[in-house]
Design a protein around this motif. Sequence first.
Motif, PDB file in Angstrom:
ATOM      1  N   ILE A 151      45.578  39.633  34.087  1.00 49.68           N
ATOM      2  CA  ILE A 151      45.127  40.557  34.918  1.00 49.68           C
ATOM      3  C   ILE A 151      43.888  40.795  35.402  1.00 49.68           C
ATOM      4  CG2 ILE A 151      45.894  42.779  36.161  1.00 49.68           C
ATOM      5  CD1 ILE A 151      48.018  40.430  36.714  1.00 49.68           C
ATOM      6  N   THR A 152      43.265  41.375  34.039  1.00 47.37           N
ATOM      7  CA  THR A 152      41.959  41.888  33.943  1.00 47.37           C
ATOM      8  C   THR A 152      40.862  40.634  34.182  1.00 47.37           C
ATOM      9  OG1 THR A 152      42.547  43.379  32.180  1.00 47.37           O
ATOM     10  CG2 THR A 152      40.274  42.922  32.440  1.00 47.37           C
ATOM     11  N   GLU A 153      41.105  39.752  33.905  1.00 44.99           N
ATOM     12  CA  GLU A 153      40.252  38.570  34.185  1.00 44.99           C
ATOM     13  C   GLU A 153      40.369  37.842  35.507  1.00 44.99           C
ATOM     14  OE1 GLU A 153      40.682  35.291  31.494  1.00 44.99           O
ATOM     15  OE2 GLU A 153      40.074  36.355  29.642  1.00 44.99           O
ATOM     16  N   GLN A 154      41.635  38.261  36.349  1.00 47.19           N
ATOM     17  CA  GLN A 154      41.722  37.836  37.545  1.00 47.19           C
ATOM     18  C   GLN A 154      40.889  38.835  38.271  1.00 47.19           C
ATOM     19  OE1 GLN A 154      45.994  37.841  38.583  1.00 47.19           O
ATOM     20  NE2 GLN A 154      45.730  35.600  38.726  1.00 47.19           N
ATOM     21  N   PHE A 155      41.014  40.196  38.141  1.00 46.66           N
ATOM     22  CA  PHE A 155      40.368  41.171  38.874  1.00 46.66           C
ATOM     23  C   PHE A 155      38.854  40.853  38.695  1.00 46.66           C
ATOM     24  CE2 PHE A 155      38.356  45.423  38.519  1.00 46.66           C
ATOM     25  CZ  PHE A 155      38.210  45.784  40.008  1.00 46.66           C
ATOM     26  N   MET A 156      38.213  40.463  37.541  1.00 42.64           N
ATOM     27  CA  MET A 156      36.757  40.142  37.264  1.00 42.64           C
ATOM     28  C   MET A 156      36.532  38.969  37.951  1.00 42.64           C
ATOM     29  SD  MET A 156      34.863  38.938  33.610  1.00 42.64           S
ATOM     30  CE  MET A 156      35.763  37.491  33.911  1.00 42.64           C
ATOM     31  N   THR A 157      37.243  38.020  38.038  1.00 41.46           N
ATOM     32  CA  THR A 157      37.021  36.774  38.943  1.00 41.46           C
ATOM     33  C   THR A 157      36.911  37.110  40.505  1.00 41.46           C
ATOM     34  OG1 THR A 157      38.225  35.271  37.403  1.00 41.46           O
ATOM     35  CG2 THR A 157      37.843  34.420  39.535  1.00 41.46           C
TER      36      THR A 157
ATOM     37  N   PHE B 115      33.515  38.305  45.248  1.00 46.07           N
ATOM     38  CA  PHE B 115      32.961  39.093  46.196  1.00 46.07           C
ATOM     39  C   PHE B 115      31.448  39.540  46.071  1.00 46.07           C
ATOM     40  CE2 PHE B 115      37.563  39.523  47.111  1.00 46.07           C
ATOM     41  CZ  PHE B 115      37.570  39.283  48.399  1.00 46.07           C
ATOM     42  N   THR B 116      31.304  39.659  45.081  1.00 49.61           N
ATOM     43  CA  THR B 116      29.781  40.446  44.883  1.00 49.61           C
ATOM     44  C   THR B 116      28.877  38.939  44.772  1.00 49.61           C
ATOM     45  OG1 THR B 116      30.232  40.088  42.352  1.00 49.61           O
ATOM     46  CG2 THR B 116      30.490  42.277  43.297  1.00 49.61           C
ATOM     47  N   ARG B 117      29.185  37.935  44.668  1.00 50.00           N
ATOM     48  CA  ARG B 117      28.182  36.762  44.743  1.00 50.00           C
ATOM     49  C   ARG B 117      27.343  36.867  46.029  1.00 50.00           C
ATOM     50  NH1 ARG B 117      31.532  32.812  45.051  1.00 50.00           N
ATOM     51  NH2 ARG B 117      31.832  32.614  42.662  1.00 50.00           N
ATOM     52  N   TYR B 118      28.222  37.428  47.270  1.00 48.61           N
ATOM     53  CA  TYR B 118      27.347  37.407  48.446  1.00 48.61           C
ATOM     54  C   TYR B 118      26.705  38.687  48.445  1.00 48.61           C
ATOM     55  CZ  TYR B 118      26.293  37.779  53.556  1.00 48.61           C
ATOM     56  OH  TYR B 118      25.675  37.995  54.632  1.00 48.61           O
TER      57      TYR B 118
ATOM     58  N   MET C 297      41.438  45.941  46.135  1.00 51.27           N
ATOM     59  CA  MET C 297      41.505  44.759  45.420  1.00 51.27           C
ATOM     60  C   MET C 297      41.845  44.743  43.910  1.00 51.27           C
ATOM     61  SD  MET C 297      38.044  42.162  45.219  1.00 51.27           S
ATOM     62  CE  MET C 297      37.089  43.263  44.509  1.00 51.27           C
ATOM     63  N   MET C 298      41.926  45.778  43.324  1.00 46.57           N
ATOM     64  CA  MET C 298      42.393  46.074  42.034  1.00 46.57           C
ATOM     65  C   MET C 298      43.990  45.569  42.240  1.00 46.57           C
ATOM     66  SD  MET C 298      40.510  49.308  40.336  1.00 46.57           S
ATOM     67  CE  MET C 298      38.588  49.055  40.026  1.00 46.57           C
ATOM     68  N   ARG C 299      44.646  46.492  43.171  1.00 46.33           N
ATOM     69  CA  ARG C 299      46.282  46.578  43.195  1.00 46.33           C
ATOM     70  C   ARG C 299      46.518  45.117  43.958  1.00 46.33           C
ATOM     71  NH1 ARG C 299      46.849  49.701  39.593  1.00 46.33           N
ATOM     72  NH2 ARG C 299      45.998  51.932  39.760  1.00 46.33           N
ATOM     73  N   SER C 300      45.651  44.583  44.676  1.00 45.21           N
ATOM     74  CA  SER C 300      46.089  43.117  45.176  1.00 45.21           C
ATOM     75  C   SER C 300      46.165  42.126  44.274  1.00 45.21           C
ATOM     76  CB  SER C 300      45.150  42.700  46.354  1.00 45.21           C
ATOM     77  OG  SER C 300      43.848  42.540  45.589  1.00 45.21           O
ATOM     78  N   VAL C 301      45.638  42.192  42.867  1.00 47.49           N
ATOM     79  CA  VAL C 301      45.857  41.280  41.813  1.00 47.49           C
ATOM     80  C   VAL C 301      47.123  41.119  41.662  1.00 47.49           C
ATOM     81  CG1 VAL C 301      45.146  40.736  39.427  1.00 47.49           C
ATOM     82  CG2 VAL C 301      43.548  41.542  41.078  1.00 47.49           C
TER      83      VAL C 301
ATOM     84  N   VAL D 188      32.933  52.072  38.522  1.00 48.40           N
ATOM     85  CA  VAL D 188      34.135  52.220  39.360  1.00 48.40           C
ATOM     86  C   VAL D 188      35.293  52.389  38.280  1.00 48.40           C
ATOM     87  CG1 VAL D 188      35.971  51.446  40.972  1.00 48.40           C
ATOM     88  CG2 VAL D 188      33.167  50.540  40.938  1.00 48.40           C
ATOM     89  N   ALA D 189      36.349  53.421  38.944  1.00 52.14           N
ATOM     90  CA  ALA D 189      37.216  53.891  37.867  1.00 52.14           C
ATOM     91  C   ALA D 189      38.557  54.249  38.874  1.00 52.14           C
ATOM     92  CB  ALA D 189      37.202  55.071  36.946  1.00 52.14           C
ATOM     93  N   SER D 190      39.677  53.606  38.656  1.00 51.13           N
ATOM     94  CA  SER D 190      40.917  53.593  39.550  1.00 51.13           C
ATOM     95  C   SER D 190      41.361  55.086  38.841  1.00 51.13           C
ATOM     96  CB  SER D 190      41.918  52.905  39.292  1.00 51.13           C
ATOM     97  OG  SER D 190      42.383  52.727  37.749  1.00 51.13           O
TER      98      SER D 190
END
Length: 805
Positions: A50-56, A61-64, A208-212, A231-233
């Motif tokens: 899940i962590t790696e999915q969120f990082m990806t 999104f930050t690429r742009y 986006m965190m929760r959508s993973v 950022v911190a949830s």
Amino acid sequence: MGKTKVNLLTKLLISYLLVLLFPVMIILLYYYPYSAKVVKVKEMDWNAHITEQFMTSMDTFTRYVYNLPFELVQNREFRLYQAEESDYQRVLIANEMKKYNATDAFIYNTLLYVRSTGYLFSKTGSAYSVEDMGKPGVGFYYEGWPHNDLTETLDTLDSLMVRPVEGVLLPGHNRVRMLTFLQPLPVGGTSSPGVVMIMVREDTILRMMRSVSEAYKGDFFIFDAQGQPLVASNEELIQSSEDLPQLVSRLEKDSDSFSGTFASTSTGTASGSTQGSSSGIHRINGVSYLVSYTVSDKNGWKYVSLLPVSESLQGLRTIQLNTILLVGCILLLEVIVIYVSIRKNYHPIKRLVEFAAGLFEPEERGPMNEIEAIRYTLSGLSAVNSRLDEEVKETLPIMRDNMLLELVNGHFLSGEQLQQEAEKVGVSLDGARLTVAVISCDSETEETNLVLLYCKNRESQLPEGVQGYFFKSNYHHEIVFVCSHGEDFSVQAYLVRLQEELQVRAGWKTIIGIGEPGEAVRTAGHGQPEGALRTAGQDQPERTCTYIIDPNSAHVSYLQALRTVEQLRLRQSSPILSFAEIETSPSGTVSYFAELLQSLELAILKNEATLVDSLIERIVCYLSSEGLPPHMLRSVYLNTASVIFNGLQRFRHDDQSLLRLTDAAFQPRYTLEQMTGILQESGAKLCEMIRETLPKGRTASREEILAMIEDKGMDPSCSLQLMADHFGMSVSNFSHHFKKEMGQNFKEYIDRLRIQRSIQLLRESEETLEGIAAQVGFTNTSSFIRSFKKIVGTTPGQYRTTHRS
């Protein structure tokens, strides 16, 4: 003897208990610890995944965000290095920034700071001075970032800067939390002419965190390359102690040797070959967490996810506890059952075996022990069984009717299955043909039952070699007649006589539809197929030939009879009709009705009451046309009624009277006049509702239109939509009204007005073509030149040169 029995009972009880306890011990001693270990490993793997999915997702999104400065530098319209400051330049930059308004939903806003102008230009087209950024409610006011520091950062920034999530007061005094990216323009260059400030809402990142994973219950944290939290949830976890930042520092120093229970196992599974990733169990603020740590190779950000161990193992512990309780209850119940069965059932079973021979011998009833009670019970069961046999014989006619109803409804898969079921209920269907007819009574249900009773009494009077059966259909007013007969028997002639008897003797009016006869398969003894259908020249001796009915042919004949009855009910041509006598209509009528129905649906959706009324009248005329088969007529009515009632429910979906009317409209026994009446009445009600919901039309006078054009005509935002909204009219209605009032369409009028103003500016001023185009309302110079040449005949430059000379 008593002691021996007790010892035997004890031994058997102990042996049974050992057999039961053996698998239980395996579960308790091996499965539970192993399952807990496996669950922890799987939870760590899943947490790391899940962590790696969120990082990806964040990298994507930050690429742009990182690419946007390069896009802005490539845009030549900005002219960042132009030293001259002018209002036109600010307007040009603001208009260019609007092109980036819908570029990325991840970004809340983009501000381009141009040092030569001292303004920040938003992607919404707004412009803010540096002083506006320090005024709450005017610009974007950062509550934790002093205005002097902000100004100094904008003027001296020479590398990427990311500010953690903080409170920002938006224009209009709305407070949100933002993650801010600042990059100089150009990236990596010197003497930067400007800065790009990109703002991302905290709630966007949290969503986006929760959508993973919707099922994930942990917390996410993002740290930059220096370990600063971005950022911190769960901000309370960071603010309450230094355990989490210290843990991130340790993981950064040695991510490959992540210390913690099962760390090496979960890292290999969840992280794979990704460098800088690890998982394990750590204590933070005295609570054990499943910790997953990974570092992005795009920007060096560190992603940490925390899942409480108690949360991840809660389900397993609940299952373990419930399993222990369940096993304990089962063991207790087994002990009781085993003891009682050994104690009570061994000798009675032996005596029951000896008693079996004389079970049904008559015997006077007297005081009974347990065995006698069992014997008496068995005798009573035998008597009950006899009575049930008698009741089954009494219900044989009902079973016969049910079997025949299943036959005509197509529930039998083969002739052999049909033959077996028919023999059970005493039905004989061994003729060469089988015909199904439907008798529809024009009477109440009670009189229909009397007609059915009369017809059943006539079953025994059929000619020899003909077997016929009358039974109730699925519909209350219909009786089905199934007749197995030879090729020389006329079912239609027989039913004509029956119909005359019903009319003359009792005054019962009926209509009868007859399906096509189906041919049976002839077999040569013992149900073996002879290889062909019964035809002329293939007759065999009666003693060696039998016929097997094809269930599908009976079902088809029944459907044909239903269609024929529908023809008689709607057209009222004659009291009896066979399917072969029905005339078919051309297939083109189907496509014609489909077009009418589609047009009706569109007219209802568009709320065009006049067109709805016209289409319903055309469908009613189509229903009343000659030659339309009954099944098509019924289909046209039902489909049209469905469309109309769906339209009514759009306006009054909770109207109980409308629901009752809808239920009544779909009754199966309406005549053609009743159908057309229902469609016309419901259509009129629908048109009335549509007209009630339409807004009152509004018009605009010529003076009002000219005043609006004089005020907004030179504004680039002046459009047909803007004018229609201003006068409360639709675009099409206003366009028609404008042409009627002004003598030409809106675009031609506005273009000519703008060109006339540009001609005056070309003669009297030294403005550039770009400036003149902006003053007269054109969004760019090229469209201005095209319109000028179309109306005047030359380009603006040629016109200015000609009139100057």
